[in-house]
Design a protein around this motif. Structure first.
Motif, PDB file in Angstrom:
ATOM      1  N   UNK A   3       9.794 -12.659   1.231  1.00 62.14           N
ATOM      2  CA  UNK A   3       9.692 -11.221   1.477  1.00 62.14           C
ATOM      3  C   UNK A   3       8.240 -10.775   1.358  1.00 62.14           C
ATOM      4  N   UNK A   4       7.809  -9.922   2.264  1.00 60.37           N
ATOM      5  CA  UNK A   4       6.445  -9.394   2.242  1.00 60.37           C
ATOM      6  C   UNK A   4       6.503  -7.904   1.935  1.00 60.37           C
ATOM      7  N   UNK A   5       5.793  -7.490   0.903  1.00 61.44           N
ATOM      8  CA  UNK A   5       5.680  -6.069   0.590  1.00 61.44           C
ATOM      9  C   UNK A   5       4.224  -5.649   0.746  1.00 61.44           C
ATOM     10  N   UNK A   6       4.011  -4.574   1.482  1.00 58.24           N
ATOM     11  CA  UNK A   6       2.667  -4.067   1.758  1.00 58.24           C
ATOM     12  C   UNK A   6       2.518  -2.690   1.127  1.00 58.24           C
ATOM     13  N   UNK A   7       1.370  -2.430   0.538  1.00 56.48           N
ATOM     14  CA  UNK A   7       1.117  -1.117  -0.049  1.00 56.48           C
ATOM     15  C   UNK A   7      -0.367  -0.912  -0.263  1.00 56.48           C
TER      16      UNK A   7
END
Length: 309
Positions: A3-7
């Motif tokens: 899973x990739x989370x961007x912020x």
């Protein structure tokens, strides 16, 4: 693929609030966090570097975000060898009752330092209890050079945080010089510490190479930009940089490769100047595709809730 989370690194810095990125309707702290959390599934809490917040504050953050939202929390500056403003310390922990000036760890008795750690853990607990804590981020100063004493300092901080996960950003080139590079990577991997990979200006004492490696879960990548004023400017000057579409497309390829090697990848844009981080983060998330499509998941979740109701 993991899973990739961007912020982004912060959702409420002054230049962002003045940039117009938030609509006028998002005119309260709660409203701004809710608006941010519709667009990104990850944020780095920057304010905890400057002062330890009250648990009531962090509990409110957890309450105002979706169930699978993630906070990475930056460690208080005194814990990484930086100084802190006396006014940032709780009044009952300020040495000699002073209110002005700066203080370092050596200025505090061990009991006070331990109490600060206890209050930091109390502040983090509501986020962790809600299942929304990603990592505690320790950004060590440029003067912390590779060596056994430095490793012991890192491990002391890590052990005070367990069982929560820890990520370490090293900012002295010596950690990756010659044979030190595999030693550094091995040290972090053995102790289950995420090495923060960075994109940043090169050629400075604080520069480290953009090595994309997963030494622990989650993998963490931070983007500082490439300002020519990295060593000479103020905070906004050092982080004033707009990533081009070609740069972000190239990074998207590299990030997908890294995500294939880990269960979870955290990608944070730290070129925080007048909303640029938010714009670049949105572009990068779109380039990364469905694995990073937080707005799509957010809308599907809202639609499902409407059906249930």
């Amino acid at each position: 693929m993991g899973e990739i989370k961007v912020g982004t690194s912060s959702w409420a810095d002054r230049s962002l609030l003045a940039s117009g990125w938030y609509p006028r309707s998002a005119n309260t702290p709660a409203g701004r966090l809710a608006y941010y959390a519709e667009r990104f599934g990850l944020v780095e809490v920057d304010t905890t570097y400057y002062a330890v917040p009250a648990p009531e504050t962090t509990s409110a953050w957890a309450d105002r975000t979706p169930p699978d939202f993630t906070f990475n929390v930056k460690a208080f500056g005194l814990f990484t060898g930086h100084g802190a403003e006396l006014a940032a310390l709780p009044r009952d922990l300020r040495p000699d009752g002073r209110d002005t000036g700066r203080v370092r760890r050596r200025d505090l008795p061990s009991s006070t330092y331990d109490e600060l750690w206890q209050r930091f853990r109390q502040a983090v607990a509501p986020i962790a209890g809600a299942g929304k804590l990603g990592v505690l981020l320790f950004q060590f100063p440029p003067w912390l050079a590779h060596g056994e004493n430095a490793k012991r300092r890192i491990l002391d901080a890590v052990e005070r945080c367990r069982p929560w996960r820890v990520a370490v950003e090293l900012r002295n080139a010596s950690w990756f010089d010659g044979d030190n590079a595999p030693d550094t990577v091995g040290f972090l991997a053995r102790h289950d510490i995420s090495m923060v990979s960075v994109d940043m200006p090169q050629g400075h004492e604080s520069s480290v190479p953009p090595l994309l490696l997963a030494t622990a879960e989650p993998a963490v990548v931070r983007f500082h930009g490439h300002s020519p004023e990295w060593s000479t400017g103020g905070k906004e000057d050092r982080f004033r940089y707009a990533y081009g579409d070609d740069e972000l497309a190239a990074w998207a390829e590299r990030l997908r490769d890294l995500a294939a090697e880990t269960d979870e990848l955290h990608v944070l844009l730290n070129n925080c100047c007048a909303g640029q981080a938010q714009r670049d983060a949105a572009t990068l998330a779109a380039l990364l595709g469905p694995e990073a499509d937080w707005p799509g998941r957010y809308e599907r979740r809202r639609a499902a809730l409407r059906v249930v109701r």
